[in-house]
Design a protein around this motif. Sequence first.
Motif, mmCIF file in Angstrom:
data_model
loop_
_atom_site.group_PDB
_atom_site.id
_atom_site.type_symbol
_atom_site.label_atom_id
_atom_site.label_comp_id
_atom_site.label_asym_id
_atom_site.label_seq_id
_atom_site.Cartn_x
_atom_site.Cartn_y
_atom_site.Cartn_z
ATOM 1 N N VAL A 136 1.220 -1.032 -0.307
ATOM 2 C CA VAL A 136 0.059 0.008 0.203
ATOM 3 C C VAL A 136 0.630 1.664 0.158
ATOM 4 O O VAL A 136 1.970 1.259 0.903
ATOM 5 C CB VAL A 136 -1.175 0.083 0.972
ATOM 6 N N ILE A 137 1.219 1.846 -0.957
ATOM 7 C CA ILE A 137 1.491 3.392 -1.587
ATOM 8 C C ILE A 137 1.070 4.514 -0.259
ATOM 9 O O ILE A 137 0.035 4.509 -1.465
ATOM 10 C CB ILE A 137 1.748 2.922 -2.618
ATOM 11 N N ALA A 138 1.567 4.989 0.559
ATOM 12 C CA ALA A 138 0.560 5.933 0.927
ATOM 13 C C ALA A 138 1.481 7.282 0.679
ATOM 14 O O ALA A 138 2.281 8.039 0.742
ATOM 15 C CB ALA A 138 0.491 5.564 2.617
ATOM 16 N N LEU A 139 0.624 8.159 0.416
ATOM 17 C CA LEU A 139 1.290 9.561 -0.155
ATOM 18 C C LEU A 139 1.201 10.871 1.512
ATOM 19 O O LEU A 139 -0.788 10.585 1.735
ATOM 20 C CB LEU A 139 1.303 10.866 -1.461
ATOM 21 N N ALA A 140 1.825 11.438 1.858
ATOM 22 C CA ALA A 140 1.366 12.246 2.840
ATOM 23 C C ALA A 140 2.209 13.612 3.261
ATOM 24 O O ALA A 140 2.950 13.359 3.883
ATOM 25 C CB ALA A 140 1.825 11.631 4.448
ATOM 26 N N THR A 141 1.384 14.206 1.991
ATOM 27 C CA THR A 141 2.224 15.065 2.220
ATOM 28 C C THR A 141 0.896 16.984 2.361
ATOM 29 O O THR A 141 1.554 18.212 2.193
ATOM 30 C CB THR A 141 2.635 15.772 0.241
ATOM 31 N N GLN A 142 -0.057 16.301 3.112
ATOM 32 C CA GLN A 142 -0.706 17.684 2.637
ATOM 33 C C GLN A 142 -0.623 17.479 4.330
ATOM 34 O O GLN A 142 -1.410 16.779 5.163
ATOM 35 C CB GLN A 142 -2.272 16.814 2.437
ATOM 36 N N GLU A 143 -0.725 18.346 5.133
ATOM 37 C CA GLU A 143 -0.495 18.979 6.085
ATOM 38 C C GLU A 143 -1.878 18.594 6.924
ATOM 39 O O GLU A 143 -2.128 17.701 8.354
ATOM 40 C CB GLU A 143 -0.520 20.431 6.806
ATOM 41 N N ALA A 144 -3.101 19.316 7.128
ATOM 42 C CA ALA A 144 -4.757 19.260 7.401
ATOM 43 C C ALA A 144 -4.986 17.347 7.794
ATOM 44 O O ALA A 144 -5.951 17.293 8.370
ATOM 45 C CB ALA A 144 -5.033 19.703 6.879
ATOM 46 N N VAL A 145 -4.755 16.316 6.513
ATOM 47 C CA VAL A 145 -4.946 15.410 6.688
ATOM 48 C C VAL A 145 -3.494 14.442 7.208
ATOM 49 O O VAL A 145 -3.810 13.450 6.788
ATOM 50 C CB VAL A 145 -5.234 15.102 5.331
ATOM 51 N N ASN A 146 -2.736 15.201 7.848
ATOM 52 C CA ASN A 146 -1.445 13.773 7.900
ATOM 53 C C ASN A 146 -1.892 12.813 8.791
ATOM 54 O O ASN A 146 -2.044 12.137 8.904
ATOM 55 C CB ASN A 146 -0.039 14.833 8.636
ATOM 56 N N LEU A 147 -2.879 13.242 9.608
ATOM 57 C CA LEU A 147 -3.032 12.708 11.152
ATOM 58 C C LEU A 147 -4.015 11.054 10.373
ATOM 59 O O LEU A 147 -4.272 10.260 11.002
ATOM 60 C CB LEU A 147 -3.630 13.289 12.242
ATOM 61 N N SER A 148 -4.846 11.659 9.498
ATOM 62 C CA SER A 148 -5.440 10.501 8.759
ATOM 63 C C SER A 148 -5.830 9.513 8.346
ATOM 64 O O SER A 148 -5.480 8.833 8.036
ATOM 65 C CB SER A 148 -6.775 11.021 8.443
ATOM 66 N N ILE A 149 -4.643 10.516 6.865
ATOM 67 C CA ILE A 149 -3.830 9.252 6.480
ATOM 68 C C ILE A 149 -2.998 8.329 6.732
ATOM 69 O O ILE A 149 -2.917 7.203 6.660
ATOM 70 C CB ILE A 149 -3.127 10.249 5.251
ATOM 71 N N ARG A 150 -2.540 8.639 7.943
ATOM 72 C CA ARG A 150 -1.916 7.631 8.462
ATOM 73 C C ARG A 150 -2.431 6.853 9.668
ATOM 74 O O ARG A 150 -2.001 5.319 9.762
ATOM 75 C CB ARG A 150 -0.762 8.793 9.769
ATOM 76 N N GLY A 151 -3.233 7.053 10.099
ATOM 77 C CA GLY A 151 -4.286 6.230 11.182
ATOM 78 C C GLY A 151 -5.263 5.423 10.023
ATOM 79 O O GLY A 151 -4.926 4.112 9.444
ATOM 80 N N ASN A 152 -4.917 6.065 8.239
ATOM 81 C CA ASN A 152 -5.108 4.653 7.503
ATOM 82 C C ASN A 152 -4.499 3.329 6.805
ATOM 83 O O ASN A 152 -4.073 2.811 6.576
ATOM 84 C CB ASN A 152 -5.271 5.555 6.589
#
Length: 357
Positions: free
Chosen positions: A269-285
């Motif tokens: 699963v390749i996850a992109l995390a470049t957006q501050e406002a959703v950083n925590l939620s994508i890391r949760g995913n």
Amino acid sequence: EKGTYPHYMLKEIDEQPAVMRKIIQAYQGADEKLTIQPEIIEALNDADRIHIIAAGTSYHAGLIGKEYLEKMAQIPVEVHVASEFGYNMPLLSQKPLFIFISQSGETADSRQVLVKIKELGHPSLTITNVAGSTLSREADYTLLLYAGPEIAVASTKAYTAQIAVLSILAAVTAQSKGIDIGFDLVQELGIVANGIQAQVDMKEEMEQIARDFLSTTRNCFFIGRVMDYFVGLEGALKLKEISYIQAEGFAGGELKHGTIALIEEGTPVIALATQEAVNLSIRGNVKEVAARGAHPCIISMEGLQEEGDSLVLPKVHELLSPLVSVIPMQLISYYAALHRDCDVDKPRNLAKSVTVE
Ligand code: F6R
């Protein structure tokens, strides 16, 4: 000519910093301010809604263009897959403007829409790499990409060029309306060009990621939120078209609504995390899929990185992050295809320009 490069695709990936600089130059006026023909800016300001029409990678660039035109120029935008729009036209507003995004300028699905909306008397703008192409000749206005010929079937530099030109179009329109976008686009695109350069100089790292995550897998998922979601869609398309690995892009929060059933031990699963406002939620995913055995590859951005991320991109303006975050998508796909002995420049079943409906 591809010169010393083994493939056009790799050459075209490497050309992207130069293309960014070429675009900045081409769209700078004598006073170094970004400029676009006044008729085009008037057409945007006249419109009550913009419809972006495109296919494939150009459609993915359109998804990002919508963000620019809405967030910077404050014009509502819809993005349509060309082949669907032709048969299922949405309810149109009083004064729509149509923007066709097409590297080749020859895509039949898009042309069919152009013919239809011209019959209805609506104005049109084509954003293309090919001056004199059909979509350019037949639309009212044209903006060029200045990316130079793109030979590899998988589109790379045309995608980043499309996004850069869309950002300029949005910024110049915003300025004409007296809207302050809050940053200097010329300066930020310069930072982006350097960020792309840093990525294309990291080929060994990209090859290692391809080897670690993709050398034997049957499938792969890309997740992201906001801008990263759109880049994930493009990452999945790049990977599937040249490596034949089944790949899908998802909004980070959507995977658990069904597709998570496909996650097995070791599924990348390749996850992109470049957006501050959703950083925590994508890391949760990422944690959700990791708990089901997925093998997560996190690509983050300076300032948002955490220990264990596979790659940290140099910091660029959040809205422009796709220009940098797509580079690892392109390179990882390229190396995955090489490892699997695929014909990188001419993938099976595909043509460079799709001139049949
Ligand atoms: C993917 C790819 C295609 C094209 C699509 C539209 O790498 O190249 O998805 O993006 O066929 O082509 P153009 O932009 O020429 O209209």
